[in-house]
Design a protein around this motif. Structure first.
Motif, PDB file in Angstrom:
ATOM      1  N   ILE A 145     -72.817 -22.043  28.628  1.00 45.75           N
ATOM      2  CA  ILE A 145     -74.182 -22.245  29.150  1.00 45.75           C
ATOM      3  C   ILE A 145     -74.126 -22.514  30.649  1.00 45.75           C
ATOM      4  O   ILE A 145     -73.217 -23.197  31.122  1.00 45.75           O
ATOM      5  N   GLU A 146     -75.121 -21.996  31.350  1.00 45.88           N
ATOM      6  CA  GLU A 146     -75.307 -22.351  32.759  1.00 45.88           C
ATOM      7  C   GLU A 146     -76.737 -22.850  32.896  1.00 45.88           C
ATOM      8  O   GLU A 146     -77.669 -22.153  32.496  1.00 45.88           O
ATOM      9  N   ALA A 147     -76.895 -24.048  33.425  1.00 46.55           N
ATOM     10  CA  ALA A 147     -78.238 -24.644  33.517  1.00 46.55           C
ATOM     11  C   ALA A 147     -79.151 -23.768  34.363  1.00 46.55           C
ATOM     12  O   ALA A 147     -78.692 -23.022  35.231  1.00 46.55           O
ATOM     13  N   ALA A 148     -80.455 -23.900  34.112  1.00 45.20           N
ATOM     14  CA  ALA A 148     -81.471 -23.033  34.730  1.00 45.20           C
ATOM     15  C   ALA A 148     -81.280 -22.881  36.234  1.00 45.20           C
ATOM     16  O   ALA A 148     -81.346 -21.778  36.771  1.00 45.20           O
ATOM     17  N   TRP A 149     -81.044 -23.994  36.933  1.00 45.40           N
ATOM     18  CA  TRP A 149     -80.850 -23.954  38.391  1.00 45.40           C
ATOM     19  C   TRP A 149     -79.509 -24.584  38.766  1.00 45.40           C
ATOM     20  O   TRP A 149     -79.428 -25.378  39.690  1.00 45.40           O
ATOM     21  N   GLN A 150     -78.483 -24.155  38.005  1.00 43.88           N
ATOM     22  CA  GLN A 150     -77.097 -24.563  38.271  1.00 43.88           C
ATOM     23  C   GLN A 150     -77.012 -26.075  38.570  1.00 43.88           C
ATOM     24  O   GLN A 150     -77.570 -26.864  37.864  1.00 43.88           O
ATOM     25  N   GLU A 151     -76.315 -26.412  39.664  1.00 38.36           N
ATOM     26  CA  GLU A 151     -76.081 -27.839  39.928  1.00 38.36           C
ATOM     27  C   GLU A 151     -77.377 -28.589  40.231  1.00 38.36           C
ATOM     28  O   GLU A 151     -77.471 -29.794  39.991  1.00 38.36           O
ATOM     29  N   GLU A 152     -78.399 -27.883  40.698  1.00 30.17           N
ATOM     30  CA  GLU A 152     -79.688 -28.548  40.946  1.00 30.17           C
ATOM     31  C   GLU A 152     -80.245 -29.155  39.645  1.00 30.17           C
ATOM     32  O   GLU A 152     -80.815 -30.254  39.661  1.00 30.17           O
ATOM     33  N   SER A 153     -80.067 -28.447  38.530  1.00 29.39           N
ATOM     34  CA  SER A 153     -80.529 -28.969  37.234  1.00 29.39           C
ATOM     35  C   SER A 153     -79.744 -30.218  36.859  1.00 29.39           C
ATOM     36  O   SER A 153     -80.305 -31.189  36.346  1.00 29.39           O
ATOM     37  N   HIS A 154     -78.434 -30.200  37.112  1.00 28.37           N
ATOM     38  CA  HIS A 154     -77.601 -31.366  36.772  1.00 28.37           C
ATOM     39  C   HIS A 154     -77.938 -32.560  37.673  1.00 28.37           C
ATOM     40  O   HIS A 154     -77.942 -33.700  37.213  1.00 28.37           O
ATOM     41  N   ILE A 155     -78.234 -32.270  38.938  1.00 31.56           N
ATOM     42  CA  ILE A 155     -78.639 -33.348  39.861  1.00 31.56           C
ATOM     43  C   ILE A 155     -79.937 -33.991  39.357  1.00 31.56           C
ATOM     44  O   ILE A 155     -80.079 -35.212  39.327  1.00 31.56           O
ATOM     45  N   ASN A 156     -80.873 -33.150  38.928  1.00 27.58           N
ATOM     46  CA  ASN A 156     -82.146 -33.683  38.446  1.00 27.58           C
ATOM     47  C   ASN A 156     -81.975 -34.548  37.201  1.00 27.58           C
ATOM     48  O   ASN A 156     -82.606 -35.591  37.076  1.00 27.58           O
ATOM     49  N   ARG A 157     -81.086 -34.137  36.313  1.00 28.18           N
ATOM     50  CA  ARG A 157     -80.784 -34.953  35.128  1.00 28.18           C
ATOM     51  C   ARG A 157     -80.145 -36.289  35.578  1.00 28.18           C
ATOM     52  O   ARG A 157     -80.519 -37.361  35.106  1.00 28.18           O
ATOM     53  N   TYR A 158     -79.199 -36.208  36.487  1.00 26.50           N
ATOM     54  CA  TYR A 158     -78.502 -37.404  36.966  1.00 26.50           C
ATOM     55  C   TYR A 158     -79.488 -38.392  37.596  1.00 26.50           C
ATOM     56  O   TYR A 158     -79.435 -39.598  37.353  1.00 26.50           O
ATOM     57  N   LEU A 159     -80.412 -37.862  38.389  1.00 30.58           N
ATOM     58  CA  LEU A 159     -81.344 -38.739  39.102  1.00 30.58           C
ATOM     59  C   LEU A 159     -82.461 -39.289  38.213  1.00 30.58           C
ATOM     60  O   LEU A 159     -83.161 -40.228  38.581  1.00 30.58           O
ATOM     61  N   TRP A 160     -82.612 -38.698  37.051  1.00 27.08           N
ATOM     62  CA  TRP A 160     -83.548 -39.250  36.053  1.00 27.08           C
ATOM     63  C   TRP A 160     -82.916 -40.505  35.433  1.00 27.08           C
ATOM     64  O   TRP A 160     -83.570 -41.524  35.262  1.00 27.08           O
ATOM     65  N   ILE A 161     -81.613 -40.424  35.166  1.00 33.67           N
ATOM     66  CA  ILE A 161     -80.881 -41.556  34.562  1.00 33.67           C
ATOM     67  C   ILE A 161     -80.555 -42.598  35.641  1.00 33.67           C
ATOM     68  O   ILE A 161     -80.661 -43.796  35.411  1.00 33.67           O
ATOM     69  N   ASN A 162     -80.109 -42.129  36.806  1.00 33.11           N
ATOM     70  CA  ASN A 162     -79.713 -43.019  37.908  1.00 33.11           C
ATOM     71  C   ASN A 162     -80.725 -42.841  39.035  1.00 33.11           C
ATOM     72  O   ASN A 162     -80.600 -41.924  39.845  1.00 33.11           O
ATOM     73  N   LYS A 163     -81.701 -43.714  39.090  1.00 36.75           N
ATOM     74  CA  LYS A 163     -82.805 -43.501  40.039  1.00 36.75           C
ATOM     75  C   LYS A 163     -82.310 -43.572  41.492  1.00 36.75           C
ATOM     76  O   LYS A 163     -81.529 -44.469  41.838  1.00 36.75           O
ATOM     77  N   PRO A 164     -82.775 -42.661  42.320  1.00 38.58           N
ATOM     78  CA  PRO A 164     -82.400 -42.758  43.739  1.00 38.58           C
ATOM     79  C   PRO A 164     -82.978 -44.019  44.368  1.00 38.58           C
ATOM     80  O   PRO A 164     -84.064 -44.457  43.985  1.00 38.58           O
ATOM     81  N   SER A 165     -82.238 -44.581  45.312  1.00 39.46           N
ATOM     82  CA  SER A 165     -82.731 -45.798  45.972  1.00 39.46           C
ATOM     83  C   SER A 165     -83.642 -45.439  47.146  1.00 39.46           C
ATOM     84  O   SER A 165     -84.352 -46.292  47.667  1.00 39.46           O
ATOM     85  N   LYS A 166     -83.574 -44.191  47.568  1.00 37.01           N
ATOM     86  CA  LYS A 166     -84.495 -43.720  48.611  1.00 37.01           C
ATOM     87  C   LYS A 166     -84.819 -42.256  48.337  1.00 37.01           C
ATOM     88  O   LYS A 166     -83.924 -41.481  47.990  1.00 37.01           O
ATOM     89  N   VAL A 167     -86.085 -41.911  48.470  1.00 34.15           N
ATOM     90  CA  VAL A 167     -86.514 -40.526  48.241  1.00 34.15           C
ATOM     91  C   VAL A 167     -87.056 -39.989  49.562  1.00 34.15           C
ATOM     92  O   VAL A 167     -87.870 -40.648  50.211  1.00 34.15           O
ATOM     93  N   LEU A 168     -86.568 -38.843  49.966  1.00 33.14           N
ATOM     94  CA  LEU A 168     -87.050 -38.241  51.211  1.00 33.14           C
ATOM     95  C   LEU A 168     -88.145 -37.235  50.881  1.00 33.14           C
ATOM     96  O   LEU A 168     -88.034 -36.468  49.910  1.00 33.14           O
ATOM     97  N   SER A 169     -89.184 -37.234  51.690  1.00 32.70           N
ATOM     98  CA  SER A 169     -90.315 -36.328  51.476  1.00 32.70           C
ATOM     99  C   SER A 169     -89.876 -34.886  51.761  1.00 32.70           C
ATOM    100  O   SER A 169     -88.803 -34.663  52.339  1.00 32.70           O
TER     101      SER A 169
END
Ligand SMILES: CC(=O)N[C@H]1[C@@H](OP(=O)(O)OP(=O)(O)OC[C@H]2O[C@@H](n3ccc(=O)[nH]c3=O)[C@H](O)[C@@H]2O)O[C@H](CO)[C@H](O)[C@@H]1O
Ligand SMILES: [Mn+2]
Length: 333
Positions: free
Chosen positions: A275-299
């Motif tokens: 399997i390859e996620a829909a948007w490759q590593e971007e999909s995995h980053i999004n999953r990671y940041l759902w579990i591990n909330k970013p401490s700062k979000v840039l607009s």
């Protein structure tokens, strides 16, 4: 009668005594002594202004500036660059940045590096790592003192999805092998982009991600997360806070180490299952940041796209993806 005069006189005396005491203990210490007025300082030597008033913070009311977990969302007008720079100048920090320029994407590198020199952490120690399969094509860009560039040669890869995803493994190795003892923060950036405005200390935080310019105003049901439960990037319906970019993220070295380790392992586990996620590593980053909330979000000021018309809430575009012909530039479709 005499007694009455003595008593009244003593009373008046006591009253003025108390008034004097009040003046010297309360009013006098509250007075702001202006060193310029006192002739102790020249007007030109005044410190630049910090916050507009003690206790008052700059802000924006037209955009979301705080996540539900109290991480700031950084927009122009929500911070004071002078105050922030002075805090981090005192710490003498070093910021590492990675950028990949493989195959035809080497053509984007010159503008990326030139504009980076003008806008990315100017005045700070910056170490840029360029990953390429064509080291001799890396342009010479004059860098200010305290800034340096290292070229890392990587083998040619023929699938853009693999190039994009391989960044996780290589950034992880860089942090483990070379950066842990001298860099403080790291940012990982797409090369097909240019800087147009300040990207500086306001972006520093433990774990930092950028709102994707295409999805910051749409309902989360429309986010292009990986939706197959078999993938380690899976996001169930209703899950997710924001949709973040794969093209820019960063933070403290140890936090980006955890992110790249988890995402590269999960990407590898998916690959073993075909399997390859829909948007490759971007999909995995999004999953990671759902579990591990970013401490700062840039607009989306921090990763706009040149083909998109500018939205009214964007008072500045700091970094933006150039328009490109995917069919012509990528090694495969
Ligand atoms: C703005 C943004 O968030 N972009 C993300 C998005 O699409 P993009 O369309 O922006 O992806 P892209 O084609 O720019 O590829 C990502 C990066 O990989 C490198 N590269 C890619 C192909 C190639 O032949 N040579 C090369 O060097 C290069 O650094 C490029 O910037 O989705 C991708 C999913 O895979 C990545 O998550 C990108 O970061
Ligand atoms: Mn890109």
């Amino acid at each position: 009668m005499n007694l009455f005069i003595i008593k009244t006189g003593a009373g008046i005396l006591l009253f003025f005594l108390l008034l004097g005491l009040l003046y010297s203990s309360v009013w006098q210490p509250c007075r702001v002594i202006d060193p310029v007025e006192q002739g102790q300082m020249l007007p030109a030597d005044r410190q630049p202004p910090g916050l507009p008033m003690p206790g008052a913070a700059p802000g924006r009311s037209d955009v979301q500036t705080l996540t539900p977990w109290l991480a700031p969302v950084v927009w122009e007008g929500t911070f004071d660059p002078v105050v922030l720079d002075s805090i981090y100048q005192a710490k003498n920090i070093t910021i590492a940045a990675t950028v990949f320029a493989q195959g035809k994407y080497i053509r984007f590198l010159k503008k990326f590096l030139e504009t980076m020199e003008q806008h990315f952490f100017t005045g700070f120690n910056v170490h840029v790592f360029v990953y390429t399969d064509q080291p001799i094509e890396v342009p010479q860009v004059k860098m200010a003192s305290g800034r340096q560039l290292t070229v890392k040669t990587v083998p040619t890869v023929n699938r853009w999805q693999d190039i994009s995803a391989s960044r996780m493994v290589l950034v992880l190795a860089l942090i483990e092998d070379e950066l842990h003892d001298y860099a403080d923060f790291i940012f990982c950036l797409d090369v097909d982009s240019q800087f147009h405005g300040r990207w500086g200390t306001e972006s520093l935080g433990d774990l930092v991600s950028v709102l994707h310019p295409g999805y910051y105003k749409v309902d989360r049901s429309a986010f292009p997360y990986e939706r197959r439960p078999i993938s380690k990037a899976y996001m169930a319906p209703g899950d997710g806070d924001f949709y973040y970019c794969g093209g820019a993220f960063g933070g403290l070295l140890q936090e980006v180490h955890r992110l790249t380790k988890t995402c590269s392992t999960n990407f590898g586990d998916d690959a073993k299952k075909g399997i390859e996620a829909a948007w490759q590593e971007e999909s995995h980053i999004n999953r990671y940041l759902w579990i591990n909330k970013p401490s700062k979000v840039l607009s989306p000021e921090y990763l706009w796209q040149d083909f998109k018309p500018r939205e009214p809430e964007l008072h500045i575009i700091r970094f933006s993806g150039v328009v490109k012909n995917y069919a012509e530039i990528r090694p495969n479709v």
